[in-house]
Design a protein around this motif. Structure first.
Motif, PDB file in Angstrom:
ATOM      1  N   TYR A 180      -9.433  -6.365   0.283  1.00 33.34           N
ATOM      2  CA  TYR A 180      -8.020  -6.722   0.490  1.00 33.34           C
ATOM      3  C   TYR A 180      -7.858  -7.775   1.581  1.00 33.34           C
ATOM      4  N   VAL A 181      -8.963  -8.139   2.218  1.00 29.99           N
ATOM      5  CA  VAL A 181      -8.891  -9.050   3.362  1.00 29.99           C
ATOM      6  C   VAL A 181      -9.485 -10.404   2.961  1.00 29.99           C
ATOM      7  N   ALA A 222      -7.490  -7.164   9.753  1.00 32.41           N
ATOM      8  CA  ALA A 222      -7.371  -8.615   9.933  1.00 32.41           C
ATOM      9  C   ALA A 222      -7.063  -8.990  11.384  1.00 32.41           C
ATOM     10  N   PHE A 258      -8.526   4.484  11.164  1.00 38.72           N
ATOM     11  CA  PHE A 258      -7.291   3.681  11.173  1.00 38.72           C
ATOM     12  C   PHE A 258      -7.029   3.143   9.786  1.00 38.72           C
ATOM     13  N   ASP A 259      -5.759   2.808   9.556  1.00 38.84           N
ATOM     14  CA  ASP A 259      -5.351   2.192   8.297  1.00 38.84           C
ATOM     15  C   ASP A 259      -4.084   1.396   8.581  1.00 38.84           C
ATOM     16  N   LEU A 260      -3.864   0.402   7.716  1.00 35.12           N
ATOM     17  CA  LEU A 260      -2.667  -0.432   7.816  1.00 35.12           C
ATOM     18  C   LEU A 260      -1.426   0.330   7.354  1.00 35.12           C
ATOM     19  N   CYS A 261      -1.633   1.263   6.427  1.00 35.90           N
ATOM     20  CA  CYS A 261      -0.507   1.892   5.730  1.00 35.90           C
ATOM     21  C   CYS A 261      -0.227   3.284   6.309  1.00 35.90           C
ATOM     22  N   MET A 303      -0.331   6.211   3.796  1.00 37.57           N
ATOM     23  CA  MET A 303      -1.672   6.720   3.462  1.00 37.57           C
ATOM     24  C   MET A 303      -2.189   7.568   4.624  1.00 37.57           C
ATOM     25  N   HIS A 308     -13.281  10.446   3.201  1.00 39.41           N
ATOM     26  CA  HIS A 308     -14.598  10.183   3.802  1.00 39.41           C
ATOM     27  C   HIS A 308     -14.667  10.824   5.188  1.00 39.41           C
ATOM     28  N   LEU A 353       0.759   2.427  -3.371  1.00 39.91           N
ATOM     29  CA  LEU A 353      -0.487   3.153  -3.655  1.00 39.91           C
ATOM     30  C   LEU A 353      -0.339   4.596  -3.158  1.00 39.91           C
ATOM     31  N   GLY A 363      -9.950   1.568   7.597  1.00 39.43           N
ATOM     32  CA  GLY A 363      -9.242   1.558   6.304  1.00 39.43           C
ATOM     33  C   GLY A 363      -9.428   2.920   5.652  1.00 39.43           C
ATOM     34  N   GLY A 395      -7.511   5.292   4.636  1.00 42.57           N
ATOM     35  CA  GLY A 395      -6.657   5.797   3.560  1.00 42.57           C
ATOM     36  C   GLY A 395      -6.342   7.268   3.746  1.00 42.57           C
ATOM     37  N   PHE A 401       0.819  -1.210   0.000  1.00 41.78           N
ATOM     38  CA  PHE A 401       0.000   0.000   0.000  1.00 41.78           C
ATOM     39  C   PHE A 401       0.855   1.262   0.000  1.00 41.78           C
ATOM     40  N   ALA A 412      -3.610   0.294  12.322  1.00 44.00           N
ATOM     41  CA  ALA A 412      -4.207  -0.983  12.762  1.00 44.00           C
ATOM     42  C   ALA A 412      -4.644  -1.761  11.526  1.00 44.00           C
TER      43      ALA A 412
HETATM   44  C1  LIG Z   1      -8.575   1.814  -2.035  1.00 41.54           C
HETATM   45  S1  LIG Z   1      -7.984   2.434  -0.520  1.00 41.54           S
HETATM   46  C2  LIG Z   1      -9.468   3.132   0.211  1.00 41.54           C
HETATM   47  C3  LIG Z   1      -9.143   4.203   1.216  1.00 41.54           C
HETATM   48  C4  LIG Z   1     -10.376   4.988   1.719  1.00 41.54           C
HETATM   49  N1  LIG Z   1     -11.257   4.178   2.517  1.00 41.54           N
HETATM   50  C5  LIG Z   1     -11.114   5.577   0.533  1.00 41.54           C
HETATM   51  O1  LIG Z   1     -12.073   4.965   0.084  1.00 41.54           O
HETATM   52  O2  LIG Z   1     -10.689   6.648   0.069  1.00 41.54           O
HETATM   53  C6  LIG Z   1      -7.768   0.976   0.443  1.00 41.54           C
HETATM   54  C7  LIG Z   1      -7.209   1.252   1.803  1.00 41.54           C
HETATM   55  O3  LIG Z   1      -7.330   0.067   2.579  1.00 41.54           O
HETATM   56  C8  LIG Z   1      -6.189  -0.028   3.393  1.00 41.54           C
HETATM   57  N2  LIG Z   1      -6.041  -1.412   3.824  1.00 41.54           N
HETATM   58  C9  LIG Z   1      -5.828  -2.509   3.064  1.00 41.54           C
HETATM   59  N3  LIG Z   1      -5.760  -3.604   3.809  1.00 41.54           N
HETATM   60  C10 LIG Z   1      -5.944  -3.209   5.091  1.00 41.54           C
HETATM   61  C11 LIG Z   1      -5.981  -3.877   6.339  1.00 41.54           C
HETATM   62  N4  LIG Z   1      -5.782  -5.193   6.439  1.00 41.54           N
HETATM   63  N5  LIG Z   1      -6.207  -3.143   7.446  1.00 41.54           N
HETATM   64  C12 LIG Z   1      -6.397  -1.804   7.385  1.00 41.54           C
HETATM   65  N6  LIG Z   1      -6.357  -1.113   6.227  1.00 41.54           N
HETATM   66  C13 LIG Z   1      -6.143  -1.803   5.101  1.00 41.54           C
HETATM   67  C14 LIG Z   1      -5.057   0.441   2.493  1.00 41.54           C
HETATM   68  O4  LIG Z   1      -3.908   0.817   3.193  1.00 41.54           O
HETATM   69  C15 LIG Z   1      -5.721   1.607   1.774  1.00 41.54           C
HETATM   70  O5  LIG Z   1      -5.523   2.830   2.447  1.00 41.54           O
END
Ligand SMILES: C[S@@+](CC[C@H](N)C(=O)[O-])C[C@H]1O[C@@H](n2cnc3c(N)ncnc32)[C@H](O)[C@@H]1O
Length: 231
Positions: free
Chosen positions: A113-114, A92, A66-69, A72, A52, A9, A46, A48, A6, A89
Motif C-alpha cells: 500500500y506504500v 510512510a 501500529f496501524d494507520l487505520c 482496524m 499475527h 476494509l 501495519g 491490522g 481502510f 502511525a
Molecule cells: C491487508 S491488511 C494486513 C493486516 C495485518 N498485518 C494482517 O496481515 O492481518 C493491511 C493493513 O495495512 C494497513 N496500512 C495500509 N497502509 C498503511 C500505512 N501507510 N501505515 C500503516 N498501516 C497501513 C491497513 O490499515 C491494514 O490494516
C-alpha cells in the motif's frame, strides 16, 4: 490508500472467518520465518486486526503494534489491549519508536500500500537493534503483473482491484514493483537479505479450501523476505 479507505476494509473484517490466503498460507509462513521470539521485543508494523500479534504473544514475545487505520486497530485492541501497546502511525512517516528498540519487526501484507519503500525500510532499520531481523510478506510481483495486464513487468505501477468478500465488494489500490526493485530498495537502507521465500499453504487448506489450495500451490501469491540489520 488513506485511513478512510481502510475503514471500509475494517467494515467487512471478520476476525472469526478463516481465510485460506491469510490464515492457512500467509500467517503460518510469516510466523515460521519469525523463528523463536520468546522474550524478544517485536514490532507488528501495519498490524491490522492483530492476528499475527496474538500468535507472537502466545510464543512469548513482548509485542508492540501500529496501524494507520484506527478501526482496524479497534479489532486488535478488543482482543489484545491488555497484553500489548498499540499506536496509530503510518509506514510512510517516521515511526513513534526509539532507535534500536526492537529485536524483530514484522510487516505482513501492508507494504504494497506504500508507494515509496525507502521510509518504512529505513525506519525498520532504525528501530531494530544490531543483528535484529525483519520479516515482510507482500504481494508477489508476478501475481500483480498478471492482474495489471502483463504489459511491463519492470514498471512501478498503481493497481486498482476489487476483492469479493462475503459481505460485499471492496475496491482497493496498491503498488506493484518488480522483484529487482524490492531488492534494490531493501539493500539501499543497509538491510541484508537472509531469505526470499515462495512458500506453500499449510496441508489442512487442501481439504478445507480445495480451490484456493490449488491456486496457492500452482501460482505465486505473496512473496516473503527475511532481512537482517548487520551487527
Ligand atoms: C491487508 S491488511 C494486513 C493486516 C495485518 N498485518 C494482517 O496481515 O492481518 C493491511 C493493513 O495495512 C494497513 N496500512 C495500509 N497502509 C498503511 C500505512 N501507510 N501505515 C500503516 N498501516 C497501513 C491497513 O490499515 C491494514 O490494516
Amino acid at each position: 490508500m488513506t485511513a478512510t479507505d481502510f475503514d471500509k476494509l475494517a467494515k467487512i473484517y471478520d476476525a472469526e472467518r478463516v481465510s485460506p490466503w491469510n490464515d492457512l498460507y500467509e500467517r503460518p509462513n510469516t510466523i515460521k520465518l519469525m523463528g523463536d521470539v520468546n522474550g524478544l521485543t517485536v514490532l507488528d508494523a501495519g498490524c491490522g486486526g492483530g492476528k499475527h500479534s496474538a500468535d507472537l504473544l502466545a510464543k512469548g514475545a513482548n509485542m508492540h503494534g501500529f496501524d494507520l487505520c484506527e478501526k482496524m486497530l479497534d479489532f486488535a485492541k478488543e482482543m489484545l489491549a491488555d497484553q500489548m501497546d498499540f499506536k496509530v502511525a503510518s509506514l510512510a512517516e517516521k515511526l513513534p519508536y526509539e532507535d534500536a528498540q526492537f529485536d524483530r519487526v514484522l510487516c505482513a501484507l501492508a507494504l504494497h500500500y506504500v508507494e515509496d519503500w525507502s521510509t518504512p525500510l529505513s525506519e525498520f532499520h532504525r528501530v531494530l537493534k544490531p543483528g535484529g531481523k525483519v520479516v515482510i510478506s507482500t504481494h508477489h510481483p508476478f501475481m500483480d503483473h498478471e492482474l495489471a495486464g502483463g504489459e511491463d513487468y519492470f514498471a512501478h505501477t498503481l493497481i486498482e482491484d476489487s476483492w469479493k468478500k462475503p459481505d460485499g465488494t471492496l475496491y482497493v489500490r496498491y503498488w506493484r514493483r518488480p522483484l529487482t526493485q524490492m531488492i534494490d530498495e531493501i539493500k539501499a537502507v543497509g538491510l541484508e537479505i537472509d531469505l526470499i521465500k515462495e512458500p506453500q499453504p499449510v496441508p489442512e487448506a487442501a481439504e478445507k479450501f480445495p480451490e484456493a489450495y490449488k491456486k496457492l500451490t500452482t501460482q505465486p501469491r505473496f512473496i516473503f523476505f527475511l532481512l537482517k540489520k548487520p551487527n
